[in-house]
Design a protein around this motif. Structure first.
Motif, PDB file in Angstrom:
ATOM      1  N   GLN A  58       3.166   1.114   0.310  1.00 18.84           N
ATOM      2  CA  GLN A  58       2.437  -0.065  -0.158  1.00 18.84           C
ATOM      3  C   GLN A  58       2.615  -1.242   0.803  1.00 18.84           C
ATOM      4  O   GLN A  58       1.683  -2.013   1.032  1.00 18.84           O
ATOM      5  CB  GLN A  58       2.880  -0.440  -1.573  1.00 18.84           C
ATOM      6  CG  GLN A  58       2.376   0.530  -2.615  1.00 18.84           C
ATOM      7  CD  GLN A  58       2.962   0.300  -3.998  1.00 18.84           C
ATOM      8  OE1 GLN A  58       4.035  -0.288  -4.156  1.00 18.84           O
ATOM      9  NE2 GLN A  58       2.248   0.769  -5.014  1.00 18.84           N
ATOM     10  N   ALA A  59       3.791  -1.375   1.382  1.00 18.13           N
ATOM     11  CA  ALA A  59       4.038  -2.431   2.370  1.00 18.13           C
ATOM     12  C   ALA A  59       3.173  -2.219   3.613  1.00 18.13           C
ATOM     13  O   ALA A  59       2.631  -3.177   4.175  1.00 18.13           O
ATOM     14  CB  ALA A  59       5.517  -2.468   2.749  1.00 18.13           C
ATOM     15  N   THR A  63       0.074  -4.856   5.029  1.00 19.16           N
ATOM     16  CA  THR A  63       0.003  -5.419   6.378  1.00 19.16           C
ATOM     17  C   THR A  63      -1.129  -4.816   7.205  1.00 19.16           C
ATOM     18  O   THR A  63      -1.344  -5.228   8.343  1.00 19.16           O
ATOM     19  CB  THR A  63       1.334  -5.197   7.129  1.00 19.16           C
ATOM     20  OG1 THR A  63       1.565  -3.793   7.256  1.00 19.16           O
ATOM     21  CG2 THR A  63       2.487  -5.866   6.413  1.00 19.16           C
ATOM     22  N   GLY A  64      -1.811  -3.827   6.653  1.00 18.85           N
ATOM     23  CA  GLY A  64      -2.900  -3.175   7.387  1.00 18.85           C
ATOM     24  C   GLY A  64      -2.409  -2.264   8.492  1.00 18.85           C
ATOM     25  O   GLY A  64      -3.143  -1.945   9.418  1.00 18.85           O
ATOM     26  N   ALA A  65      -1.160  -1.811   8.405  1.00 14.60           N
ATOM     27  CA  ALA A  65      -0.543  -1.004   9.458  1.00 14.60           C
ATOM     28  C   ALA A  65      -0.464   0.478   9.090  1.00 14.60           C
ATOM     29  O   ALA A  65       0.491   1.149   9.455  1.00 14.60           O
ATOM     30  CB  ALA A  65       0.845  -1.547   9.762  1.00 14.60           C
ATOM     31  N   ASP A  90     -11.583   8.648   4.398  1.00  5.49           N
ATOM     32  CA  ASP A  90     -10.939   7.332   4.492  1.00  5.49           C
ATOM     33  C   ASP A  90      -9.513   7.352   3.942  1.00  5.49           C
ATOM     34  O   ASP A  90      -8.950   6.315   3.619  1.00  5.49           O
ATOM     35  CB  ASP A  90     -11.771   6.261   3.788  1.00  5.49           C
ATOM     36  CG  ASP A  90     -11.894   6.496   2.288  1.00  5.49           C
ATOM     37  OD1 ASP A  90     -11.528   7.590   1.824  1.00  5.49           O
ATOM     38  OD2 ASP A  90     -12.348   5.573   1.597  1.00  5.49           O
ATOM     39  N   SER A  91      -8.931   8.556   3.845  1.00  2.00           N
ATOM     40  CA  SER A  91      -7.554   8.688   3.346  1.00  2.00           C
ATOM     41  C   SER A  91      -6.660   9.340   4.383  1.00  2.00           C
ATOM     42  O   SER A  91      -7.104  10.173   5.169  1.00  2.00           O
ATOM     43  CB  SER A  91      -7.518   9.547   2.081  1.00  2.00           C
ATOM     44  OG  SER A  91      -8.165   8.901   1.021  1.00  2.00           O
ATOM     45  N   LEU A  92      -5.402   8.955   4.362  1.00  2.00           N
ATOM     46  CA  LEU A  92      -4.396   9.602   5.178  1.00  2.00           C
ATOM     47  C   LEU A  92      -3.540  10.435   4.228  1.00  2.00           C
ATOM     48  O   LEU A  92      -2.867   9.892   3.355  1.00  2.00           O
ATOM     49  CB  LEU A  92      -3.548   8.549   5.904  1.00  2.00           C
ATOM     50  CG  LEU A  92      -2.688   9.090   7.039  1.00  2.00           C
ATOM     51  CD1 LEU A  92      -2.493   8.019   8.098  1.00  2.00           C
ATOM     52  CD2 LEU A  92      -1.366   9.596   6.552  1.00  2.00           C
ATOM     53  N   ALA A 109      -7.909   4.030   2.136  1.00  2.00           N
ATOM     54  CA  ALA A 109      -8.410   2.786   2.711  1.00  2.00           C
ATOM     55  C   ALA A 109      -8.753   1.769   1.619  1.00  2.00           C
ATOM     56  O   ALA A 109      -8.761   0.577   1.863  1.00  2.00           O
ATOM     57  CB  ALA A 109      -9.635   3.070   3.574  1.00  2.00           C
ATOM     58  N   SER A 110      -8.998   2.268   0.400  1.00  2.00           N
ATOM     59  CA  SER A 110      -9.361   1.379  -0.710  1.00  2.00           C
ATOM     60  C   SER A 110      -8.150   0.700  -1.342  1.00  2.00           C
ATOM     61  O   SER A 110      -8.285  -0.002  -2.341  1.00  2.00           O
ATOM     62  CB  SER A 110     -10.111   2.172  -1.774  1.00  2.00           C
ATOM     63  OG  SER A 110      -9.263   3.171  -2.306  1.00  2.00           O
ATOM     64  N   GLY A 111      -6.966   0.922  -0.772  1.00  2.00           N
ATOM     65  CA  GLY A 111      -5.772   0.265  -1.295  1.00  2.00           C
ATOM     66  C   GLY A 111      -4.974   1.097  -2.272  1.00  2.00           C
ATOM     67  O   GLY A 111      -4.089   0.583  -2.944  1.00  2.00           O
ATOM     68  N   THR A 112      -5.237   2.381  -2.348  1.00  2.00           N
ATOM     69  CA  THR A 112      -4.506   3.239  -3.279  1.00  2.00           C
ATOM     70  C   THR A 112      -3.411   4.014  -2.559  1.00  2.00           C
ATOM     71  O   THR A 112      -3.575   4.421  -1.412  1.00  2.00           O
ATOM     72  CB  THR A 112      -5.445   4.258  -3.957  1.00  2.00           C
ATOM     73  OG1 THR A 112      -6.053   5.064  -2.945  1.00  2.00           O
ATOM     74  CG2 THR A 112      -6.518   3.565  -4.767  1.00  2.00           C
TER      75      THR A 112
END
Length: 130
Positions: A58-59, A63-65, A90-92, A109-112
């Protein structure tokens, strides 16, 4: 090794009972991923690792890293080993060895952030298909 032990137990059961193949096939189904493939003691022992990994992932998102290397580092820092990653859409996706099985999930990528514990996949690794 777990599959061999279960198969041997089924063969012995079949020899003793003279049938009941369906009972054995249900107990040997280790191809499907899921929590049932990791015993409760290991699940409980790995909960701190899951919490630390979730916080770390989540961190990264905040930070978009989110990169494959950063996800590997966060999971290793939490205590996982042999981390595998793969980008799908769009997922890792990630999977890693932990005591008694695997920790796996995805960072979207959607923040999940999705993270769970379970057994190895059909190929003997920890990364899951999305």
């Amino acid at each position: 090794m777990r599959r061999r032990a279960a198969s041997a137990a089924c063969i012995a059961l079949l020899l003793l009972a003279g049938g009941a193949m369906s009972a054995c096939s249900a107990s040997v189904d280790i191809e499907a991923p899921g929590k049932e493939l990791m015993d409760q003691a290991h699940q409980a022992a790995n909960e701190a690792l899951v919490a630390a990994a979730t916080t770390g992932l989540q961190a990264l998102q905040a930070t978009g890293a989110v990169t494959e290397d950063a996800v590997r580092d966060a999971l290793e820092k939490a205590g996982a080993a042999e981390v595998e990653t793969r980008v799908v859409g769009d997922s890792l996706l990630f999977g890693a060895e932990v005591s008694g099985g695997c920790v796996y999930g995805s960072v979207g990528a959607s923040g999940t952030v999705s993270i769970d514990l379970g057994g190895v996949n059909a190929h003997g690794g920890c990364i899951r298909e999305e």
